[in-house]
Design a protein around this motif. Structure first.
Motif, short mmCIF file in Angstrom:
data_model
loop_
_atom_site.label_atom_id
_atom_site.label_comp_id
_atom_site.label_asym_id
_atom_site.label_seq_id
_atom_site.Cartn_x
_atom_site.Cartn_y
_atom_site.Cartn_z
N VAL A 108 0.84 -1.20 0.00
CA VAL A 108 0.00 0.00 0.00
C VAL A 108 0.88 1.24 0.00
N ALA A 109 0.32 2.33 -0.51
CA ALA A 109 1.00 3.62 -0.52
C ALA A 109 0.56 4.43 0.69
N ALA A 110 1.32 5.45 1.02
CA ALA A 110 0.96 6.32 2.13
C ALA A 110 -0.38 6.99 1.84
N GLY A 111 -1.27 7.00 2.82
CA GLY A 111 -2.58 7.64 2.67
C GLY A 111 -3.67 6.74 2.13
N ALA A 112 -3.36 5.50 1.76
CA ALA A 112 -4.37 4.60 1.21
C ALA A 112 -5.38 4.24 2.29
#
Length: 367
Positions: free
Chosen positions: A90-94
């Motif tokens: 996952v990416a940051a903020g997902a």
């Protein structure tokens, strides 16, 4: 009667003589076998080589994530949406998870309505204030009511936003620990999140080695999951003090992990490389016999008749690298030693060399 006794004695004496003769023959055969020269033993050989080895400090440590957390919820609620799969990147903020927020949204709309009414009253009072149509206290009350309404809206909006759990940084998720429709008290563990590239490896060295370690030094590490792979990193930090209990200094190295092969918690064998190189004599590890009375090797020598024999020689050994061991005393460069087949050898025994013989755990395989 006497004749019969004499006959029995003669028969008994003949049998005893036959057994004795048979025993004598067996003894002669055994003696011939023991005194016969033993056939040459088949061995594999290797040369004592001089190599340049880079000194290193060995230690064991554990891998740690640069950032690693258990994702939890700050406010209680019922799970209305799960937005991830176990093991997903996952990416940051997902968005990872949403909690039921219909009541909170309704309350937010009500507070926004109160805010709009308070704003209208405040602006109207502010317009009448210069005309002295309202008192100063009425103006202050209208202003405070409007600001209070703004604060309540902001507070409720923050509560609504906390119903959505997002990834604080990019990484790899672990195994999901909650289900759709489940009620979650505040602080429930939802899933682990680990940033895997790069990773830290923390290990300890004796305090006597403190002067030999500095940030930026290269480290090599191996893990049990990939015994044939070597991972390269560098020292990134050294602890500020020495542990009083173990008299050791903690060191942290940073290791790139672009393929995500390494995982936090893995046990690692760590080698911190020194700057200078030193010349050492090395032989295959199988050429050294280790025992409680001292290590030894068999050196191959030529006899006066042109044959080969072995001489047992005490040696002192050092570090071991990639199947070769450093010999600090007892051998000289260029000497030929037995690298396989030394299990049944004895000092001075004649041998024949066959380096094409297949080896089985350092022993000459049966032909």
């Amino acid at each position: 009667m006497i004749k019969r006794l004499i006959l029995v004695l003669l028969l008994f004496g003949g049998a005893a003589a036959g057994v004795g003769y048979w025993k004598y023959q067996k003894f002669q055969q055994m003696n011939a076998q023991l005194t016969a020269p033993r056939p040459p033993a088949v061995i594999a050989s290797a040369l004592v080589q001089q190599e340049n080895w880079q000194p290193m400090l060995r230690a064991v440590g554990s891998l740690r994530a640069q950032s690693g957390i258990q994702v939890t919820n700050e406010v209680p609620g019922i799970v209305s949406l799960i937005g991830f799969e176990s093991g997903q990147a996952v990416a940051a903020g997902a968005v990872l998870l949403r909690l039921e927020d219909s009541v909170e949204l309704a309350t937010l709309e009500s507070l926004k309505a109160d805010q709009r009414l308070a704003e209208v009253q405040y602006r109207r009072t502010a317009e009448l204030m210069p005309k002295q149509a309202v008192s100063k206290s009425e103006f202050d009350i209208a202003k405070a009511t409007f600001e209070s309404a703004q604060a309540k809206v902001a507070q409720q909006l923050a509560t609504v936003q906390k119903k959505v759990i997002r990834s604080p940084f990019g990484g790899i998720l672990g195994i999901r620990q909650v289900d759709q429709g489940q009620f979650l008290p505040a602080g429930t563990s939802i899933v682990s999140l680990q940033a895997l590239d790069p990773l830290y490896v923390d290990y300890a060295l004796p305090e006597r080695e403190f002067s030999k370690v500095a940030p930026g030094q290269t480290v090599q590490l191996r893990v049990g999951a990939y015994p044939d792979a070597q991972f390269i990193g560098s020292v990134s930090a050294i602890d500020a003090g020495v542990d009083e209990g173990s008299r050791s200094i903690r060191v942290r190295a940073t290791v790139p992990n672009r393929d995500n092969l390494l995982r936090p918690g893995m046990f690692a064998e760590v080698e911190t490389l020194m700057q200078e190189e030193s010349a050492v004599l090395t032989v295959p590890r199988t050429a050294i016999s280790y025992n409680t009375y001292g290590n030894f090797a068999y050196v191959i020598d030529t006899t006066e008749s042109g044959g080969l024999r072995v001489k047992r020689r005490q040696v002192e050994t050092g570090a071991v690298r990639e199947g070769r061991v450093a010999v600090t005393r007892g051998l000289e460069a260029g000497e030929q030693v037995v690298r396989a087949g030394l299990v049944k050898l004895r000092d001075g025994q004649s041998v024949t060399i066959d380096d094409s013989v297949q080896l089985d755990n350092g022993k000459v395989a049966e032909q």
